[in-house]
Design a protein around this motif. Structure first.
Motif, PDB file in Angstrom:
ATOM      1  N   UNK A   3       4.393  14.202 -11.788  1.00  0.00           N
ATOM      2  CA  UNK A   3       4.917  14.275 -13.146  1.00  0.00           C
ATOM      3  C   UNK A   3       6.240  13.537 -13.314  1.00  0.00           C
ATOM      4  N   UNK A   4       6.516  12.631 -12.379  1.00  0.00           N
ATOM      5  CA  UNK A   4       7.768  11.881 -12.464  1.00  0.00           C
ATOM      6  C   UNK A   4       7.760  10.969 -13.688  1.00  0.00           C
ATOM      7  N   UNK A   5       8.928  10.485 -14.036  1.00  0.00           N
ATOM      8  CA  UNK A   5       9.082   9.570 -15.159  1.00  0.00           C
ATOM      9  C   UNK A   5       8.134   8.383 -15.003  1.00  0.00           C
ATOM     10  N   UNK A   6       7.468   8.073 -16.119  1.00  0.00           N
ATOM     11  CA  UNK A   6       6.463   7.019 -16.145  1.00  0.00           C
ATOM     12  C   UNK A   6       6.986   5.701 -15.592  1.00  0.00           C
ATOM     13  N   UNK A   7       8.191   5.338 -16.010  1.00  0.00           N
ATOM     14  CA  UNK A   7       8.697   4.028 -15.629  1.00  0.00           C
ATOM     15  C   UNK A   7       9.171   4.004 -14.195  1.00  0.00           C
ATOM     16  N   UNK A   8       9.477   5.176 -13.672  1.00  0.00           N
ATOM     17  CA  UNK A   8       9.875   5.236 -12.276  1.00  0.00           C
ATOM     18  C   UNK A   8       8.674   4.977 -11.380  1.00  0.00           C
ATOM     19  N   UNK A   9       7.553   5.665 -11.645  1.00  0.00           N
ATOM     20  CA  UNK A   9       6.419   5.421 -10.749  1.00  0.00           C
ATOM     21  C   UNK A   9       5.796   4.059 -10.984  1.00  0.00           C
ATOM     22  N   UNK A  10       5.867   3.578 -12.249  1.00  0.00           N
ATOM     23  CA  UNK A  10       5.334   2.237 -12.509  1.00  0.00           C
ATOM     24  C   UNK A  10       6.103   1.175 -11.734  1.00  0.00           C
ATOM     25  N   UNK A  11       7.389   1.405 -11.532  1.00  0.00           N
ATOM     26  CA  UNK A  11       8.190   0.397 -10.830  1.00  0.00           C
ATOM     27  C   UNK A  11       7.725   0.241  -9.384  1.00  0.00           C
ATOM     28  N   UNK A  12       7.233   1.333  -8.779  1.00  0.00           N
ATOM     29  CA  UNK A  12       6.673   1.220  -7.426  1.00  0.00           C
ATOM     30  C   UNK A  12       5.418   0.351  -7.442  1.00  0.00           C
ATOM     31  N   UNK A  13       4.569   0.571  -8.429  1.00  0.00           N
ATOM     32  CA  UNK A  13       3.337  -0.223  -8.505  1.00  0.00           C
ATOM     33  C   UNK A  13       3.629  -1.688  -8.805  1.00  0.00           C
ATOM     34  N   UNK A  14       4.596  -1.905  -9.679  1.00  0.00           N
ATOM     35  CA  UNK A  14       4.947  -3.292 -10.006  1.00  0.00           C
ATOM     36  C   UNK A  14       5.462  -4.021  -8.767  1.00  0.00           C
ATOM     37  N   UNK A  15       6.324  -3.340  -8.035  1.00  0.00           N
ATOM     38  CA  UNK A  15       6.882  -3.935  -6.825  1.00  0.00           C
ATOM     39  C   UNK A  15       5.769  -4.220  -5.813  1.00  0.00           C
ATOM     40  N   UNK A  72       0.833  -1.208   0.000  1.00  0.00           N
ATOM     41  CA  UNK A  72       0.000   0.000   0.000  1.00  0.00           C
ATOM     42  C   UNK A  72       0.867   1.257   0.000  1.00  0.00           C
ATOM     43  N   UNK A  73       1.928   1.237   0.808  1.00  0.00           N
ATOM     44  CA  UNK A  73       2.807   2.415   0.884  1.00  0.00           C
ATOM     45  C   UNK A  73       3.533   2.622  -0.441  1.00  0.00           C
ATOM     46  N   UNK A  74       3.991   1.525  -1.039  1.00  0.00           N
ATOM     47  CA  UNK A  74       4.650   1.641  -2.344  1.00  0.00           C
ATOM     48  C   UNK A  74       3.685   2.200  -3.390  1.00  0.00           C
ATOM     49  N   UNK A  75       2.431   1.752  -3.337  1.00  0.00           N
ATOM     50  CA  UNK A  75       1.435   2.266  -4.275  1.00  0.00           C
ATOM     51  C   UNK A  75       1.200   3.765  -4.062  1.00  0.00           C
ATOM     52  N   UNK A  76       1.178   4.179  -2.802  1.00  0.00           N
ATOM     53  CA  UNK A  76       0.991   5.601  -2.517  1.00  0.00           C
ATOM     54  C   UNK A  76       2.128   6.423  -3.105  1.00  0.00           C
ATOM     55  N   UNK A  77       3.355   5.961  -2.884  1.00  0.00           N
ATOM     56  CA  UNK A  77       4.503   6.674  -3.450  1.00  0.00           C
ATOM     57  C   UNK A  77       4.388   6.710  -4.963  1.00  0.00           C
ATOM     58  N   UNK A  78       4.010   5.570  -5.566  1.00  0.00           N
ATOM     59  CA  UNK A  78       3.866   5.513  -7.019  1.00  0.00           C
ATOM     60  C   UNK A  78       2.830   6.503  -7.517  1.00  0.00           C
ATOM     61  N   UNK A  79       1.686   6.540  -6.839  1.00  0.00           N
ATOM     62  CA  UNK A  79       0.623   7.475  -7.244  1.00  0.00           C
ATOM     63  C   UNK A  79       1.082   8.923  -7.126  1.00  0.00           C
ATOM     64  N   UNK A  80       1.727   9.249  -6.027  1.00  0.00           N
ATOM     65  CA  UNK A  80       2.172  10.635  -5.825  1.00  0.00           C
ATOM     66  C   UNK A  80       3.256  11.015  -6.829  1.00  0.00           C
TER      67      UNK A  80
END
Length: 578
Positions: free
Chosen positions: A24-36, A11-19
DNA sequence: GCCGTTTTCGGCCCGACTGTTTTCAGTCG
């Protein structure tokens, strides 16, 4: 040390990914949080163990950086990236992204231009007309947002059963370890296998309630103790879920389980019935009114027997006919997980799945299945790489290979077709004839008027090579309302054309719902169960579908995939024309 | 941020639909 488990870290990783996405962070950077996060939820080992052993990178999608962050998180309760992003953007923005129609870009505009940080704030701003003139927010968009807010409110209150059941089972295990505890179980809507639950009800049998109350207050993930008395403690978890633990004497356990399992409507009807027999029912037992003598209570069977009936399965306890059926001893013999011989809906790496056909087969073998159907997306669903004819030929070849060599459940060549605006599907008749099984489903047109949407589904069912309509209403729990359909007409057409209807077992779909299932049974429509799995571990979602089927009074004979392979083939609609 | 590697950086899927900023960004799946 703070207590974390896989879902809470995820849940915390998803929150960081969403934020990060909103920022406006790099797409693949925030996606990596969601994937993890996603991988961690499904990973069979506990995050605390993995962190302690330095094996977090064993989880696919977790590399050195995230592993270090997670170690810091479980040791200190936070980590630098989390601190950095939450100081830039309020964490509550995440809930705004949950509003249908709002994505990260619009949320960012709302925050930067109007300082909106919550759904409530958004609603006030809309009412005050503050969105008017804001770039990207025309009248239609603002109108849709109001609808989206309603849907968000309607759907967000309750948790998905799949998110809650594993946690409830851990609480039960913890309670059973407490000194003096004779038995413990979850009750309430969870035990009735409702598709979503508002809280967790735990019943514990013990002569030493104080120890149970103390253990409850000490549960991992306890954020707040709402109330804690001699026999009942209520807590709120860090995830916002309320847990009520109730202790009774072992001799009262059955009565307490009956009482706290409910439903309220079922219990009211039961008490009325008791009264007419000169009896009184409460959480401590069944009592004779005239002399207050207790006549039952140690077990649920005892309680129901005292009231002149056999015990209805928890899934039926909604006061929708089960009490009369129990009195007359004609309760259905409900479907059980062990009746299922195969899974008829799953995706592979050929489209948007994460596992191969072979990996799915291996998991199916673990589950004791006799067969599975690989049902990747058909060509018209281009966004996930739906299969064209060449891709189909390749998949069929590899399935033939797998079926010829190696052991394990038989693999059926399936497909998930798209029902287009005219009710037609992706391939011509000669191609459709080459599948072992064809599902068809709606993937677009969610806002269509009832008659238009219904016509599409009816038309698809008239195709003699469409065996199953999959996830009929397209709903996504807490996110998307079901498409407006004339269900009666759908059931009638399904019966007339021998088209099966799928109970999609994916936890946020569970589509058909319990009502639809009873309608189908009544109409003589056959049901299939499929997990819609997008990775092999999700084949385990079958258990949630079986729970839903039981709520719908479904028996093994109503379900195609309780049949052996040849029986299944013979009962599919295509057997009539091929 | 992860992964794989032609070991030190480039690839990571993308098309339809909606509303609107009338030529495309944002959302959805």
């Amino acid at each position: 040390m703070p207590d974390f488990d896989n879902p809470s870290v995820a849940d915390i990783l998803d929150t960081v990914g969403d934020l990060l996405e909103i920022s406006g962070a790099d797409k693949f950077r925030f996606l990596s949080y969601h994937k993890a996060a996603h991988a961690l939820r499904a990973f069979p080992e506990d995050v605390m163990t993995l962190a302690a052993d330095g094996r977090l990178t064993d989880v696919p999608g977790i590399g050195k950086k995230l592993a270090a962050s997670i170690v810091t998180l479980v040791q200190s309760g936070t980590f630098p990236e989390f601190e950095a992003i939450t100081s830039e953007l309020p964490g509550t923005l995440v809930e705004l992204v949950e509003v249908p129609g709002l994505g990260p870009k619009k949320v960012k505009v709302l925050f930067e231009r109007l300082g909106i940080v919550s759904v409530d704030g958004l609603e006030s701003a809309i009412e005050a007309g503050k969105l008017a003139g804001l770039a990207g927010f025309g009248t239609k968009t603002i109108e849709n947002l109001s609808v989206g807010i309603d849907a968000f409110r309607r759907h967000r209150q309750r948790a998905l059963i799949a998110d809650v059941l594993p946690f409830a089972e851990r609480i039960v295990s913890a309670m059973r370890e407490v000194d003096g505890v004779a038995d413990a179980s979850y009750a309430g809507s969870l035990r009735r296998r409702c598709e979503t639950v508002g809280d967790i009800d735990i019943v514990v049998a013990s002569e030493r309630p104080a120890a149970v109350m103390e253990a409850t207050r000490q549960l991992p993930r306890t954020e707040r103790v709402l109330a804690s008395g001699e026999t009942k403690t209520s807590i709120v978890t860090t995830g916002g879920l309320q847990v009520d633990v109730r202790v009774v004497a072992p001799s009262q356990y059955g009565a307490a389980m009956q009482y706290f399992t409910g439903s309220a409507e079922h219990n009211v009807r039961l008490r009325e019935l008791a009264k007419s027999r000169g009896l009184r029912v409460n959480e401590y037992g069944v009592f004779r009114v005239h002399d207050d003598v207790r006549v039952a209570g140690a077990s649920e069977d005892e309680v129901y027997a005292a009231l002149g009936m056999v015990t209805p399965p928890p899934e039926l306890r909604e006061n929708t006919g089960e009490i009369q059926a129990a009195q007359e001893d004609r309760l259905p013999r409900l479907l059980k997980l062990g009746d299922i011989r195969g899974d008829l809906h799953m995706h592979t790496t050929a489209t948007d799945g994460k596992s191969t056909a072979e990996q799915n087969r291996a998991k199916a073998a673990e589950l004791g299945y006799e067969y599975i159907a690989i049902t990747d997306h058909a060509v018209n669903l281009r966004m996930v790489g739906g299969l064209d004819l060449d891709a189909l030929e390749r998949q069929w070849e590899s399935i033939d290979e797998l079926n010829a060599h190696g052991n394990g459940p038989h693999i059926l060549k399936g497909i998930e077709l798209n029902i287009d605006d005219d009710g037609e599907v992706d391939y011509s008749e000669d191609v459709l004839a080459r599948f072992d099984i064809a599902l068809a489903s709606l993937h677009s047109g969610w806002g269509q008027p009832r008659d238009v949407a219904t016509r599409r589904v009816l038309r698809a069912m008239e195709n003699p090579l469409v065996d199953v309509i999959s996830h009929l209403t397209g709903r996504v729990l807490r996110r998307r309302d079901p498409i407006d359909l004339d269900i009666e007409a759908v059931m009638a057409k399904a019966a007339e054309t021998a088209t099966a209807l799928e109970l999609n077992c994916y936890p946020d779909r569970l589509d058909l719902d319990d009502t639809h299932l009873r309608m189908a049974k009544h109409a003589g429509v056959v049901i299939t169960l499929g997990t819609d799995s997008h990775e092999a571990t999700q084949l385990g979602y079958m258990t949630y579908g079986v729970g839903q089927a039981r709520r719908g009074w479904i028996e093994p004979g109503d379900v195609l995939n309780t049949l052996p392979l040849e029986g299944l083939r013979a009962r599919l609609k295509r057997a009539r024309v091929l």
